[in-house]
Design a protein around this motif. Sequence first.
Motif, PDB file in Angstrom:
ATOM      1  N   CYS A  94       0.837  -1.199   0.000  1.00 38.48           N
ATOM      2  CA  CYS A  94       0.000   0.000   0.000  1.00 38.48           C
ATOM      3  C   CYS A  94       0.874   1.252   0.000  1.00 38.48           C
ATOM      4  O   CYS A  94       2.033   1.215   0.404  1.00 38.48           O
ATOM      5  N   SER A  95       0.306   2.365  -0.426  1.00 36.53           N
ATOM      6  CA  SER A  95       1.084   3.596  -0.568  1.00 36.53           C
ATOM      7  C   SER A  95       0.489   4.782   0.175  1.00 36.53           C
ATOM      8  O   SER A  95       0.954   5.907   0.010  1.00 36.53           O
ATOM      9  N   GLY A  96      -0.535   4.559   0.988  1.00 38.72           N
ATOM     10  CA  GLY A  96      -1.223   5.666   1.637  1.00 38.72           C
ATOM     11  C   GLY A  96      -0.430   6.326   2.748  1.00 38.72           C
ATOM     12  O   GLY A  96       0.452   5.722   3.357  1.00 38.72           O
ATOM     13  N   ASP A  97      -0.763   7.586   3.013  1.00 42.57           N
ATOM     14  CA  ASP A  97      -0.222   8.267   4.189  1.00 42.57           C
ATOM     15  C   ASP A  97      -0.778   7.649   5.468  1.00 42.57           C
ATOM     16  O   ASP A  97      -0.119   7.636   6.506  1.00 42.57           O
ATOM     17  N   ILE A  98      -2.007   7.161   5.381  1.00 46.03           N
ATOM     18  CA  ILE A  98      -2.636   6.425   6.467  1.00 46.03           C
ATOM     19  C   ILE A  98      -3.218   5.142   5.883  1.00 46.03           C
ATOM     20  O   ILE A  98      -3.632   5.104   4.723  1.00 46.03           O
ATOM     21  N   VAL A  99      -3.233   4.083   6.703  1.00 46.24           N
ATOM     22  CA  VAL A  99      -3.617   2.757   6.216  1.00 46.24           C
ATOM     23  C   VAL A  99      -4.623   2.145   7.185  1.00 46.24           C
ATOM     24  O   VAL A  99      -4.448   2.223   8.407  1.00 46.24           O
ATOM     25  N   VAL A 100      -5.661   1.531   6.618  1.00 47.04           N
ATOM     26  CA  VAL A 100      -6.678   0.868   7.431  1.00 47.04           C
ATOM     27  C   VAL A 100      -6.854  -0.563   6.922  1.00 47.04           C
ATOM     28  O   VAL A 100      -7.393  -0.764   5.830  1.00 47.04           O
ATOM     29  N   PRO A 101      -6.398  -1.583   7.678  1.00 44.84           N
ATOM     30  CA  PRO A 101      -6.783  -2.964   7.345  1.00 44.84           C
ATOM     31  C   PRO A 101      -8.251  -3.167   7.710  1.00 44.84           C
ATOM     32  O   PRO A 101      -8.685  -2.776   8.800  1.00 44.84           O
ATOM     33  N   ILE A 102      -9.002  -3.774   6.822  1.00 47.02           N
ATOM     34  CA  ILE A 102     -10.441  -3.921   7.057  1.00 47.02           C
ATOM     35  C   ILE A 102     -10.938  -5.181   6.368  1.00 47.02           C
ATOM     36  O   ILE A 102     -10.468  -5.532   5.282  1.00 47.02           O
ATOM     37  N   ASP A 103     -11.868  -5.885   7.020  1.00 47.28           N
ATOM     38  CA  ASP A 103     -12.476  -7.069   6.424  1.00 47.28           C
ATOM     39  C   ASP A 103     -13.561  -6.660   5.446  1.00 47.28           C
ATOM     40  O   ASP A 103     -14.212  -5.620   5.610  1.00 47.28           O
ATOM     41  N   VAL A 104     -13.782  -7.516   4.477  1.00 44.87           N
ATOM     42  CA  VAL A 104     -14.731  -7.201   3.414  1.00 44.87           C
ATOM     43  C   VAL A 104     -16.172  -7.487   3.824  1.00 44.87           C
ATOM     44  O   VAL A 104     -17.112  -7.075   3.132  1.00 44.87           O
ATOM     45  N   ASP A 105     -16.378  -8.151   4.957  1.00 42.34           N
ATOM     46  CA  ASP A 105     -17.729  -8.570   5.348  1.00 42.34           C
ATOM     47  C   ASP A 105     -18.562  -7.464   5.989  1.00 42.34           C
ATOM     48  O   ASP A 105     -19.703  -7.692   6.376  1.00 42.34           O
ATOM     49  N   LEU A 106     -17.976  -6.266   6.142  1.00 39.59           N
ATOM     50  CA  LEU A 106     -18.654  -5.087   6.696  1.00 39.59           C
ATOM     51  C   LEU A 106     -18.989  -5.210   8.179  1.00 39.59           C
ATOM     52  O   LEU A 106     -19.764  -4.421   8.710  1.00 39.59           O
ATOM     53  N   GLN A 107     -18.409  -6.195   8.864  1.00 43.67           N
ATOM     54  CA  GLN A 107     -18.551  -6.228  10.316  1.00 43.67           C
ATOM     55  C   GLN A 107     -17.701  -5.136  10.970  1.00 43.67           C
ATOM     56  O   GLN A 107     -17.967  -4.743  12.105  1.00 43.67           O
ATOM     57  N   ASP A 108     -16.676  -4.688  10.251  1.00 40.86           N
ATOM     58  CA  ASP A 108     -15.919  -3.503  10.647  1.00 40.86           C
ATOM     59  C   ASP A 108     -16.378  -2.370   9.734  1.00 40.86           C
ATOM     60  O   ASP A 108     -15.966  -2.295   8.570  1.00 40.86           O
ATOM     61  N   PRO A 109     -17.247  -1.486  10.208  1.00 39.28           N
ATOM     62  CA  PRO A 109     -17.941  -0.543   9.312  1.00 39.28           C
ATOM     63  C   PRO A 109     -17.031   0.544   8.757  1.00 39.28           C
ATOM     64  O   PRO A 109     -16.340   1.238   9.524  1.00 39.28           O
ATOM     65  N   PRO A 110     -17.021   0.733   7.433  1.00 36.81           N
ATOM     66  CA  PRO A 110     -16.249   1.839   6.837  1.00 36.81           C
ATOM     67  C   PRO A 110     -16.711   3.207   7.339  1.00 36.81           C
ATOM     68  O   PRO A 110     -15.932   4.171   7.319  1.00 36.81           O
ATOM     69  N   GLN A 111     -17.959   3.303   7.800  1.00 35.61           N
ATOM     70  CA  GLN A 111     -18.477   4.585   8.296  1.00 35.61           C
ATOM     71  C   GLN A 111     -17.686   5.104   9.497  1.00 35.61           C
ATOM     72  O   GLN A 111     -17.767   6.285   9.831  1.00 35.61           O
TER      73      GLN A 111
END
Length: 320
Positions: A94-111
């Motif tokens: 990844c190349s971001g200034d900030i990075v968020v590992p997140i599961d695709v199942d939406l149990q960890d809400p992008p909101q």
Amino acid sequence: MTQSTAPETTVKLSLVVPVFNESETVALFIDSVSNVFDSEPLIELEILFINDGSTDDTLLRLLELQNVDSRIHVVELSRNFGKEAALTAGLQMCSGDIVVPIDVDLQDPPQLIPAMIGKWREGYEVVLGRRIDRDSDSWAKRSSANWFYRLHNKMTSSKIPENVGDFRLMDRCVVEALKELPESRRFMKGLFAWVGFKTTHIDYARPQRSAGTSKFNGWKLWNFALEGITSFSTDPLKIWTYLGLMFSAISFLLAIFIALKVIVHGIDVPGYASIMVAVTFLGGLQLIGIGILGEYLGRTYIESKRRPIYLVRQIYGSKS
């Protein structure tokens, strides 16, 4: 060191998303992410999917989505290496200034991510997503998770925050620190805790999966727990030293008791049952001790080979 970021500064955010047989969920995930970030002009978004050897049409779905959304990049691993390896691949690419590992199942809400970014702008380098409601998990899974966190934290110096998974925001300096860690048998929750940095958390209630089923069963979770404990603590080895001393002391006291009994009452013929119980009990303890030694020796053997953590089959997008 983390550079101070003014609230009006544009920042590049990388979402690292390991996927394995998640064809039912990837489109829902992209829709949810788009709903959050399409109205965020100060966030340059990169969505990095790590396809961890999926055997369904997950890759095909991802490529279809990539054709209509240039923010999506896909890294296909040569086979299924496991979530920890896939997550490592994403953090390294990844190349971001900030990075968020997140599961695709939406149990960890992008909101929740904009609030995390707000905490980061305040100067925090790690912002944890802490679950305050795990009703979406079974009683057995909640209980075993609580047991594991408490046991792990009693045995290790790097404490894992309870009810915190991989879902977190990390500054680039934290990601660079993680990339310096060379081990091939990786327990990412422990590595996240080990590197430290200035940390805060945001609480949230964990919802049900958006679609599909979890790929973690009881056996995988058990092995995952063993990996976590043996990767960061040698206490299980020390325990057998103390057990050996304890049983040696008990045996010595028992020998004195038998000798005194013979002197006072004469020769006593021991019972067959008591001998078998003692032999099988101590034999079982010895086998358990040998097994624990084997766990550590096996991990040392794997590490000594210095095999790569993962192999990339193909990259779809602009990653290099």
